[in-house]
Scaffold this motif. Structure first.
Motif, mmCIF file in Angstrom:
data_model
loop_
_atom_site.group_PDB
_atom_site.id
_atom_site.type_symbol
_atom_site.label_atom_id
_atom_site.label_comp_id
_atom_site.label_asym_id
_atom_site.label_seq_id
_atom_site.Cartn_x
_atom_site.Cartn_y
_atom_site.Cartn_z
ATOM 1 N N ARG A 138 0.836 -1.210 0.000
ATOM 2 C CA ARG A 138 0.000 0.000 0.000
ATOM 3 C C ARG A 138 0.869 1.256 0.000
ATOM 4 N NH1 ARG A 138 -3.554 -3.229 3.174
ATOM 5 N NH2 ARG A 138 -2.665 -2.549 5.172
ATOM 6 N N LEU A 139 1.941 1.234 0.783
ATOM 7 C CA LEU A 139 2.858 2.374 0.778
ATOM 8 C C LEU A 139 3.523 2.520 -0.588
ATOM 9 C CD1 LEU A 139 4.585 2.005 4.277
ATOM 10 C CD2 LEU A 139 2.685 3.509 3.651
ATOM 11 N N ALA A 140 3.900 1.400 -1.179
ATOM 12 C CA ALA A 140 4.546 1.427 -2.494
ATOM 13 C C ALA A 140 3.645 2.065 -3.544
ATOM 14 C CB ALA A 140 4.934 0.013 -2.908
ATOM 15 N N ALA A 141 2.355 1.749 -3.489
ATOM 16 C CA ALA A 141 1.417 2.284 -4.483
ATOM 17 C C ALA A 141 1.301 3.803 -4.387
ATOM 18 C CB ALA A 141 0.048 1.640 -4.303
ATOM 19 N N ARG A 142 1.585 4.358 -3.219
ATOM 20 C CA ARG A 142 1.532 5.818 -3.056
ATOM 21 C C ARG A 142 2.747 6.502 -3.668
ATOM 22 N NH1 ARG A 142 0.421 6.382 3.288
ATOM 23 N NH2 ARG A 142 0.902 8.568 2.817
ATOM 24 N N LEU A 143 3.777 5.723 -3.996
ATOM 25 C CA LEU A 143 5.021 6.295 -4.510
ATOM 26 C C LEU A 143 5.110 6.261 -6.032
ATOM 27 C CD1 LEU A 143 7.330 4.664 -1.851
ATOM 28 C CD2 LEU A 143 7.007 7.134 -2.135
ATOM 29 N N GLY A 144 4.345 5.400 -6.680
ATOM 30 C CA GLY A 144 4.418 5.315 -8.137
ATOM 31 C C GLY A 144 3.987 3.957 -8.628
ATOM 32 N N ALA A 145 3.608 3.884 -9.891
ATOM 33 C CA ALA A 145 3.012 2.668 -10.437
ATOM 34 C C ALA A 145 3.974 1.487 -10.448
ATOM 35 C CB ALA A 145 2.494 2.938 -11.847
ATOM 36 N N ASP A 146 5.285 1.733 -10.603
ATOM 37 C CA ASP A 146 6.239 0.622 -10.720
ATOM 38 C C ASP A 146 6.776 0.136 -9.380
ATOM 39 O OD1 ASP A 146 6.014 0.558 -13.459
ATOM 40 O OD2 ASP A 146 7.823 1.734 -13.831
ATOM 41 N N VAL A 147 6.559 0.904 -8.302
ATOM 42 C CA VAL A 147 7.146 0.534 -7.012
ATOM 43 C C VAL A 147 6.543 -0.763 -6.461
ATOM 44 C CG1 VAL A 147 7.729 1.324 -4.692
ATOM 45 C CG2 VAL A 147 7.665 2.962 -6.580
ATOM 46 N N PRO A 148 5.215 -0.964 -6.530
ATOM 47 C CA PRO A 148 4.678 -2.239 -6.044
ATOM 48 C C PRO A 148 5.275 -3.448 -6.756
ATOM 49 C CG PRO A 148 2.912 -0.644 -6.275
ATOM 50 C CD PRO A 148 4.132 -0.029 -6.897
#
Length: 311
Positions: A138-148
């Motif tokens: 969930r935190l990754a999705a707040r940083l950008g589409a490729d982070v998750p």
């Protein structure tokens, strides 16, 4: 949890770059973004991030690629990732992140996203947060589409803005040769904007239905069949990237004429990815492309996502 001591003195996390072996881009939405459908594959070109306790949030950046354009302030995704973890757990201290980059900067292989994913994992371990996979995603999705995806690794299908992920079954190993560029990178927003411009004046209007990954891509991955996969690789951003960087066409032609099963622009470019029949074919292609004056690297996938490799 505020002001607690770090659980570990130093954490080393490694996260992979990626290749979009299929990337379909829908029409621009009212908010300026695009819905996409992507088949991601994590490959054996990695970013290394070390995290250690600090009073503030600081970062140092080095690497085997050109890093002069990488921001060392809060514009950096890894630093923003660290702050997100601290805010989530109420940690009042800071962290120093040491990043050693091997993925080309602004090259379409998700190096910045890999840094952010590595920072999430590193800070979670450093501070003993134990947030769990779901929260980190969930935190990754707040940083950008490729982070998750950088967290997940392997092979996956991304829909929506690319961050709605479903793991994809992939048998065996796929060998790629990536060609990186000495010239300036390509800005992802710039490539998308140019694609919209091209679509407005050329008959390449996207389908009205939501983007979707072609089922034949999934079949080729499940079968571990590089030849079949080569028949269906696709990148809708390629036409825009090649328009902005016409010199890439020559390199694509060299690779495709020198034994590659298929060649595509990786993501928003300018890195090129050539799919080969196996390790020996990849080595031969790497030698040929290097002899032609190109910077070529042999990588393979799928590989795991961001993970701790040392403390």
């Amino acid at each position: 949890m505020t002001g607690f001591a770090s659980a570990l003195p130093r954490v080393h996390v490694r996260a992979p770059g990626k290749i979009n072996l299929f990337f379909q881009v829908g029409d621009v939405q009212p908010d300026g973004y695009h819905d996409v459908a992507s088949a991601y594959q994590a490959v054996s070109l990695y970013e290394d991030v070390w995290a250690e306790p600090s009073d503030d949030f600081t970062i140092s950046i080095a690497g085997t690629v050109e890093v002069s354009g990488v921001p060392a302030d809060d514009r950096n995704l890894a630093l923003r990732a660290a702050r997100l973890v601290a805010k989530e757990i109420g940690h009042t201290g800071g962290v120093h992140l040491e990043i050693v980059k091997h993925v080309p900067v602004a090259g379409g292989m998700g190096g910045g996203s890999a840094d952010a994913a590595a920072a999430l994992v590193a800070c979670d371990a450093l501070w003993g947060a134990d947030l769990g996979t779901a929260m980190l995603q969930r935190l990754a999705a707040r940083l950008g589409a490729d982070v998750p995806f950088s967290l997940l690794g392997g092979t996956a299908i991304g829909t929506g803005r690319g961050d709605q992920l479903s793991p994809a079954l992939s048998q065996g190993r796929f060998d790629w040769v990536v060609v990186t560029s000495d010239a300036r990178g390509l800005s992802t927003p710039e490539v998308y904007a140019h694609l919209d411009e091209l679509r407005s004046r050329i008959d390449i209007v996207p389908a009205s239905r939501p983007p979707a990954v072609d089922p034949v891509v999934l079949q080729a991955l499940r079968a571990g069949d590089a030849v079949a996969l080569a028949e269906c690789v696709r990148n809708d951003l390629q036409v825009a990237a090649l328009s902005l960087r016409p010199d890439l066409r020559d390199a694509l032609e060299v690779g495709e004429e020198s034994g590659a099963l298929a060649g595509i622009v990786s993501g928003s470019g300018p890195t090129l990815a050539f799919l080969t029949a196996g390790p020996e074919a990849a080595l031969e292609l790497q030698v040929t492309l290097t002899a032609a004056g190109l910077r070529a690297l042999h990588v393979h996938g799928p590989v795991p996502g961001a993970r701790i490799v040392g403390i």
